[in-house]
Scaffold this motif. Structure first.
Motif, PDB file in Angstrom:
ATOM      1  N   LYS A 106       8.866  13.246  51.323  1.00  0.00           N
ATOM      2  CA  LYS A 106       8.419  14.626  51.527  1.00  0.00           C
ATOM      3  C   LYS A 106       9.593  15.589  51.583  1.00  0.00           C
ATOM      4  O   LYS A 106       9.537  16.696  51.064  1.00  0.00           O
ATOM      5  N   GLN A 127       8.230  19.439  50.597  1.00  0.00           N
ATOM      6  CA  GLN A 127       7.004  19.690  51.345  1.00  0.00           C
ATOM      7  C   GLN A 127       7.328  19.967  52.807  1.00  0.00           C
ATOM      8  O   GLN A 127       8.417  19.680  53.291  1.00  0.00           O
ATOM      9  N   ASP A 152       9.279  22.149  42.091  1.00  0.00           N
ATOM     10  CA  ASP A 152       8.862  21.232  43.160  1.00  0.00           C
ATOM     11  C   ASP A 152       8.027  20.086  42.602  1.00  0.00           C
ATOM     12  O   ASP A 152       8.177  18.930  43.009  1.00  0.00           O
ATOM     13  N   SER A 176      10.830  16.235  48.127  1.00  0.00           N
ATOM     14  CA  SER A 176       9.930  17.027  47.286  1.00  0.00           C
ATOM     15  C   SER A 176       9.747  18.446  47.774  1.00  0.00           C
ATOM     16  O   SER A 176       9.038  19.228  47.163  1.00  0.00           O
ATOM     17  N   ARG A 186       8.841  16.082  42.791  1.00  0.00           N
ATOM     18  CA  ARG A 186       7.921  15.087  43.361  1.00  0.00           C
ATOM     19  C   ARG A 186       7.667  13.948  42.366  1.00  0.00           C
ATOM     20  O   ARG A 186       7.640  12.773  42.724  1.00  0.00           O
TER      21      ARG A 186
END
Length: 637
Positions: A61, A66, A31, A64, A35
């Motif tokens: 987001k 999230q 992750d 990535s 990002r």
């Protein structure tokens, strides 16, 4: 006092916790990289605004992984987006539901229903790695089948009764449907009594040797129990079959295995074993000339069973232990001579297999030359030992193909111990054991043990120097994937450093391959690597992943046997995966700082010779003479 069974359960819990922790760490690393990549991509875009819009922030987001909050009216909806490259979670297959649905569709006269059944079979075969056992008709209760009871009674049967005509129609339609999707069907078992039923094997051929499923079985037992003879195939009664398995001159002369021998048995798409065409001849020259090479079997096979032939003599127990810990076998085949019973090293090998929590299969050999009363005595002894508190196994005598089919799917999960009665001279019972081995789940299919998405970790179990090729290593991929040309690091060496190299070429079962994934055993030729710089127990990782070399570690251990007391500075041989080295006890977390048989404690170990690569959660076994201890690594120091 802690029992081995209690400790085994706790070892499994510690091992699973360590594996989950490692997977979570890998996921967080992935992750973070995603990002960083997204940020670099955003800054690198021409004409990008200084502040991202609300929409681009949302997309960033999502990319990535999230958590994203979206406002819908007055409600806030939380969404968690998985990594785009992550594989979807496998959908659980309800075997009974699939069987009934396929049968109902194929018994219909509507062509659309046939297409639907074909598509369903294609979907299920894809999910189950190209292999499926399909049962048609009703099925007897497993408890009665495994107990060898009369199946004439109607109580407990599962599924829908089919007539003989329906059974034949279903077999023909299933064969046609599987052929349409490029596979083959074979009948494993068929019965036309008052409950007509059949078990069918549906199999799609693998694309190449790289994707051929493999089952690893370790073969152990006392001296002269028939281990090498069974693997060699049908014997002439004078040890002819085993000669091809021996690796050294003294093994051929004495008839005793002293090394870790390997043999493979291939099964084709139709489920038949791939055997040489010798026309029934028992002439040694004909057998040697017609014997199929590994590469020939690998190319033809839709499934490969690898036998790790281990030594039976007490002198070579260290070698046998190494084969069991480094080879990661799916099951242990314990050979017991019917004329001798479960004696000597057989009990030792059984205890080690139980300590390592490996499923056990018992093969009672030489039934052609054993008097009936001695055979009955041996069977009673085996059953008594399997049911004892130390084993807690449920023995099942495999005397039919139906039992062999059913027990192959459940024995590893339900503490069942299948027992086969064989003769390598007459061939009695060999069909049952071959059917059983043909249906075992593949070793690399165990996602709890092997993770292809994790970083590369390759344990080295054999090292050779091959003329005109260079240094060649053989081993097991514990995690990740490997390709030819990959830049790798090997180590740790005596100073704890890792040596750079690259993979020139790879072979699997002596056939050339270009890629390998977690759970497979492959041989790799290395660039710019001297034979003296590589040893068994080293690991191979990708160049960017530099692991830590370990000199000291802590583990929870249980002393299975010791005739006096274990104290500080005691030395023993440690077996932990492919690692085999003498360790010294540095500290014992015990009020008296000593251990006796049955004691359990947290112990700090130190490698005597050089650092090794070990991880939290790895099982360990240590021995010195008759002293034995079992445990798990809990902390790396």
């Amino acid at each position: 006092m802690t029992t081995p069974q209690t400790l085994q359960n706790q070892i499994e819990q510690i091992h699973n916790l360590a594996a989950d922790k490692h997977r979570a760490f890998i996921a967080s690393e992935r992750d973070y990289k995603e990002r960083q990549h997204a940020k670099e991509k955003k800054h690198g875009e021409k004409g990008a605004q200084a502040k991202p819009t609300e929409k681009s922030a949302h997309e960033l987001k999502v990319a990535s992984g999230q958590k994203v909050e979206e406002k819908t009216g007055d409600k806030v909806v939380k969404q968690e987006h998985a990594d785009a490259d992550a594989e979807p979670e496998p959908v659980g297959i309800d075997q009974h539901e699939v069987e009934q649905k396929v049968q109902n569709l194929l018994l219909s006269d509507n062509p659309a229903d046939f297409n639907a059944a074909r598509d369903l079979l294609a979907s299920v075969l894809t999910q189950s790695r190209g292999e499926l056992i399909l049962r048609i008709g009703s099925r007897p209760p497993q408890a009665k089948l495994f107990a060898g009871e009369d199946l004439a009674a109607n109580e407990g049967w599962i599924g829908v009764n089919r007539s003989d005509a329906q059974l034949q129609s279903l077999k023909e339609n299933i064969a046609r449907a599987v052929e349409d999707i490029g596979g083959k069907m074979c009948v494993l078992f068929e019965s036309i009594d008052q409950h007509p039923r059949a078990s069918l094997l549906l199999r799609i051929p693998p694309l190449n040797v790289e994707s051929t499923p493999e089952v690893r079985c370790a073969v152990v037992g006392n001296v002269d129990s028939g281990k090498s003879t069974m693997l060699g195939g049908l014997d002439d009664g004078r040890g002819l079959a085993r000669v091809a398995l021996f690796r050294h001159k003294h093994e051929i002369e004495t008839g005793r295995t002293s090394s870790v021998g390997m043999e493979i048995l291939g099964f084709d798409t139709a489920g038949a074993p791939i055997l040489p065409n010798v026309g029934g001849s028992m002439d040694p020259d004909v057998l040697r000339r017609e014997k199929l090479g590994w590469e020939q079997i690998s190319v033809k096979a839709a499934k490969i069973v690898t036998f790790i032939d281990l030594a039976g003599h007490e002198r070579y127990l260290k070698t046998t232990l190494y084969g069991l810990t480094s080879g990661a076998p799916s099951c242990v085949i314990l050979m017991v001579g019917a004329n001798a019973g479960l004696i000597g090293m057989s009990k030792e090998h059984l205890a080690i297999a139980l300590a390592l929590n490996i499923p056990v299969v018992v093969c009672i050999t030489k039934i052609d030359m054993t008097p009936p009363n001695k055979l009955v005595e041996t069977l009673k002894q085996v059953v008594k030992i399997m049911k004892s508190p130390g084993c807690k196994k449920h023995p099942v005598f495999v005397k039919s193909l139906e039992t062999a089919v059913e027990v192959s799917q459940v024995f590893a999960k339900e503490r069942i111990c299948p027992i086969f009665q064989l003769s390598n001279v007459t061939g009695s019972g060999l069909d049952y054991i071959r059917t059983f081995l043909n249906l075992l789940p593949s070793s690399e299919g165990d996602n709890e043990k092997f993770d292809s998405n994790a970083p590369l970790e390759y344990s080295i179990t054999e090292v050779w120097s091959v003329p005109y090729v260079g240094t060649v290593v053989n081993g097991l991929l514990n995690s990740g994937t490997l390709k030819t040309g990959d830049a790798v690091l090997l180590g740790p060496d005596s100073n704890g450093h890792f040596i750079p190299s690259a993979v020139k070429s790879m072979q699997r079962k002596r056939a050339d391959v270009t890629t390998a994934e977690a759970g497979q055993t492959v041989s790799c030729a290395l660039k710019r690597m001297k034979r003296a710089a590589v040893r068994k127990g080293m690991v191979m990782v990708h160049k960017e992943d530099v692991p830590k070399a370990v000199r000291q570690f802590e583990g929870q251990v249980l002393i299975l046997y010791h005739n006096t007391t274990l104290q500080k500075n005691y030395q023993a041989m440690l077996h932990c995966g492919a690692v085999r080295q003498t360790v010294r006890i540095v500290h014992i977390d015990h009020p008296q700082e000593l251990l006796r048989t049955g004691d359990r404690a947290t112990v700090r170990f130190e490698f005597i010779s050089h650092p090794e690569f070990v991880k939290e959660g790895m099982k360990l076994l240590f021995r010195e003479g008759k002293t034995k201890g079992l445990g798990v690594i809990t902390r790396i120091l």
